[in-house]
Write an enzyme that holds these catalytic residues in place. Structure first.
Site, PDB file in Angstrom:
ATOM      1  N   ILE A   1      85.858  15.693  43.468  1.00  0.00           N
ATOM      2  CA  ILE A   1      84.649  14.622  43.225  1.00  0.00           C
ATOM      3  C   ILE A   1      83.628  15.357  42.926  1.00  0.00           C
ATOM      4  O   ILE A   1      82.695  15.211  41.635  1.00  0.00           O
ATOM      5  CB  ILE A   1      84.343  13.826  44.585  1.00  0.00           C
TER       6      ILE A   1
ATOM      7  N   ARG B   1      82.834  27.207  50.174  1.00  0.00           N
ATOM      8  CA  ARG B   1      83.370  28.223  50.757  1.00  0.00           C
ATOM      9  C   ARG B   1      84.212  29.126  49.704  1.00  0.00           C
ATOM     10  O   ARG B   1      84.125  30.258  49.571  1.00  0.00           O
ATOM     11  CB  ARG B   1      84.503  27.895  51.837  1.00  0.00           C
TER      12      ARG B   1
ATOM     13  N   GLY C   1      84.828  20.253  45.325  1.00  0.00           N
ATOM     14  CA  GLY C   1      86.229  19.799  45.306  1.00  0.00           C
ATOM     15  C   GLY C   1      86.325  18.977  44.149  1.00  0.00           C
ATOM     16  O   GLY C   1      85.553  19.095  43.043  1.00  0.00           O
TER      17      GLY C   1
ATOM     18  N   GLU D   1      75.683   3.747  59.533  1.00  0.00           N
ATOM     19  CA  GLU D   1      76.098   2.867  58.549  1.00  0.00           C
ATOM     20  C   GLU D   1      76.596   1.583  59.394  1.00  0.00           C
ATOM     21  O   GLU D   1      77.112   1.669  60.322  1.00  0.00           O
ATOM     22  CB  GLU D   1      77.130   3.214  57.670  1.00  0.00           C
TER      23      GLU D   1
ATOM     24  N   HIS E   1      77.746   2.382  50.493  1.00  0.00           N
ATOM     25  CA  HIS E   1      78.901   3.209  50.540  1.00  0.00           C
ATOM     26  C   HIS E   1      80.114   2.546  49.495  1.00  0.00           C
ATOM     27  O   HIS E   1      80.977   2.052  49.846  1.00  0.00           O
ATOM     28  CB  HIS E   1      79.451   3.175  52.057  1.00  0.00           C
ATOM     29  N   ILE E   2      79.590   2.522  48.193  1.00  0.00           N
ATOM     30  CA  ILE E   2      80.480   1.849  47.275  1.00  0.00           C
ATOM     31  C   ILE E   2      81.245   2.756  46.368  1.00  0.00           C
ATOM     32  O   ILE E   2      81.776   2.534  45.219  1.00  0.00           O
ATOM     33  CB  ILE E   2      79.859   0.749  46.430  1.00  0.00           C
ATOM     34  N   GLY E   3      81.266   4.017  46.892  1.00  0.00           N
ATOM     35  CA  GLY E   3      81.966   5.131  46.005  1.00  0.00           C
ATOM     36  C   GLY E   3      83.190   4.682  45.486  1.00  0.00           C
ATOM     37  O   GLY E   3      83.434   4.750  44.146  1.00  0.00           O
TER      38      GLY E   3
ATOM     39  N   ALA F   1      78.764  11.657  49.860  1.00  0.00           N
ATOM     40  CA  ALA F   1      79.757  12.236  50.875  1.00  0.00           C
ATOM     41  C   ALA F   1      79.941  11.357  52.202  1.00  0.00           C
ATOM     42  O   ALA F   1      80.685  10.642  52.395  1.00  0.00           O
ATOM     43  CB  ALA F   1      79.604  13.728  50.920  1.00  0.00           C
ATOM     44  N   ARG F   2      79.066  11.838  53.103  1.00  0.00           N
ATOM     45  CA  ARG F   2      78.758  11.160  54.629  1.00  0.00           C
ATOM     46  C   ARG F   2      77.322  11.334  54.897  1.00  0.00           C
ATOM     47  O   ARG F   2      76.889  12.416  54.608  1.00  0.00           O
ATOM     48  CB  ARG F   2      79.590  12.017  55.292  1.00  0.00           C
TER      49      ARG F   2
HETATM   50  C1  8YV Z   1      86.076   4.390  51.605  1.00  0.00           C
HETATM   51  C2  8YV Z   1      85.343   6.808  51.542  1.00  0.00           C
HETATM   52  O1  8YV Z   1      85.359   3.119  51.063  1.00  0.00           O
HETATM   53  O2  8YV Z   1      87.458   7.706  50.775  1.00  0.00           O
HETATM   54  C3  8YV Z   1      86.286   7.968  51.594  1.00  0.00           C
HETATM   55  O3  8YV Z   1      86.304   8.855  52.132  1.00  0.00           O
HETATM   56  O4  8YV Z   1      84.380   7.111  52.255  1.00  0.00           O
HETATM   57  C4  8YV Z   1      85.523   5.631  50.896  1.00  0.00           C
HETATM   58  O5  8YV Z   1      86.564   5.579  49.757  1.00  0.00           O
HETATM   59  C5  8YV Z   1      85.984   4.103  53.009  1.00  0.00           C
HETATM   60  O6  8YV Z   1      86.175   5.373  54.003  1.00  0.00           O
HETATM   61  C6  8YV Z   1      86.936   2.878  53.564  1.00  0.00           C
HETATM   62  O7  8YV Z   1      87.941   3.467  54.413  1.00  0.00           O
END
Ligand code: 8YV
Length: 326
Positions: free
Chosen positions: A156, A177, A154, A266, A285-287, A236-237
């Site tokens: 990202i 997909r 997608g 987490e 998780h600092i994306g 991602a997750r």
């Molecule tokens: C957030 C994220 O830090 O956007 C998402 O899906 O994982 C991150 O941007 C987190 O979910 C805070 O709500």
């Protein structure tokens, strides 16, 4: 009209809501609300902004079916029972796109940190181990011209592919997909099967949305099908990979390294062995942790609230089918 926010979000979003005459109540405590607290606070308002790991499950949604909008301060929506929200007529807003570049930057950072064992070498200094020069010790992997495999191409994934193509001339393959025509045209990306993605990637970066179908997809079988020199990146997750299988694959040299911005669970425990492996880089998780991105997320979350409270279509809606319920 009042909005309840489960976190303090950037001022830009709060101001936009207040300018529209909407009152904002924020949860100021540095702990997650209990489900009962979430229900109690949500009952007093017409819309909510949800951040963090908090869940909006069927029970919560049924209790709070009066909500005109649930606005997520995230792109991901795996913490929401979307089908139930749709059934109850609650539109769910989220914040995609505005965080694509920041999240791709984090994946790219992890790729470099992992391939050069940067976190490990930093620890050597901190531990007083920067002593004797050994020409063969703890070398990294050169990623120039290698193959990047994207799982879930997608926005990202596209930004990550663009960074890797432009910086290192990497060859891009992806598993998705749908066909991503823009990536094929602009980056020469090639769509492949999951098996090909595993066997051909020198770097495999995960960017798909979490759903039941992909939960735990990166397991022992998947890692065994990868190159022993491969680097696995997940921004991602954490539920996309099986952590025990990943640990085993790294310990046994089934794959070469891993860079993780997301873990399962987490937060990750400070004694987790992954944190101390030379070929692994982990971030908490600092994306989307960038001022500009967080402001943009707050504005979009506020815009979703404003539209929802007016009964208008949300600018970024997870469940647009909510508008076709007759
Ligand atoms: C957030 C994220 O830090 O956007 C998402 O899906 O994982 C991150 O941007 C987190 O979910 C805070 O709500």
């Amino acid at each position: 009209m009042t909005i309840f926010s489960t976190r303090e979000i950037p001022e830009a979003g709060i101001r936009l809501l207040q300018d529209k005459g909407i009152k904002v109540v924020q949860w100021h405590e540095k702990r997650e609300l209990t489900q009962q607290e979430l229900i109690d606070n949500s009952k007093k308002v017409q819309g909510i902004i949800l951040s963090g790991r908090i869940k909006a499950d069927a029970e919560f949604l049924q209790e709070c079916s009066h909500l005109k909008v649930i606005s997520l301060f995230s792109a991901g929506f795996d913490n929401i029972d979307v089908a139930e929200a749709t059934k109850l007529g609650i539109p769910i807003g989220h914040t995609p796109d505005v965080l694509s570049k920041a999240t791709a930057d984090t994946a790219f950072l992890l790729l470099l940190a992992t391939s050069r064992k940067a976190f490990y070498h930093h620890r050597r200094i901190v531990n007083g181990d920067w002593d004797f020069f050994e020409p063969n010790a703890n070398l990294g992997i050169d990623i120039h011209g290698k193959t990047l495999g994207i799982f879930g191409l997608g926005n990202i994934g596209f930004e990550m592919a663009k960074l890797c193509k432009n910086a290192y001339g990497m060859n891009i393959i992806y598993h998705n997909r749908s066909t991503n025509e823009r990536a094929e045209k602009e980056l020469g990306a090639q769509k492949v099967s999951f098996e090909e993605l595993l066997s051909q990637s020198d770097v495999l970066s995960v960017h798909a949305n979490l759903s039941a179908g992909v939960q735990g997809i990166f397991n022992a079988d998947a890692f065994s099908a990868m190159k022993p020199t491969a680097i696995f990146i997940n921004t991602a997750r954490g539920q996309m990979h099986n952590e025990q299988d990943l640990k085993h694959a790294l310990e046994k040299g089934i794959i070469w390294g891993a860079g993780l911005d997301v873990t399962n669970p987490e937060p990750m425990d400070k004694d987790n062995p992954l944190l101390y492996m030379p070929n692994v880089a982990v971030l908490p998780h600092i994306g989307s942790y960038v001022y500009e991105t967080r402001d943009a997320m707050a504005l979009l979350a506020a815009q979703n609230c404003i539209a929802g409270l007016k009964g208008e279509k949300l600018p970024k809606c997870v469940n647009p089918e909510v508008y076709n319920r007759g």
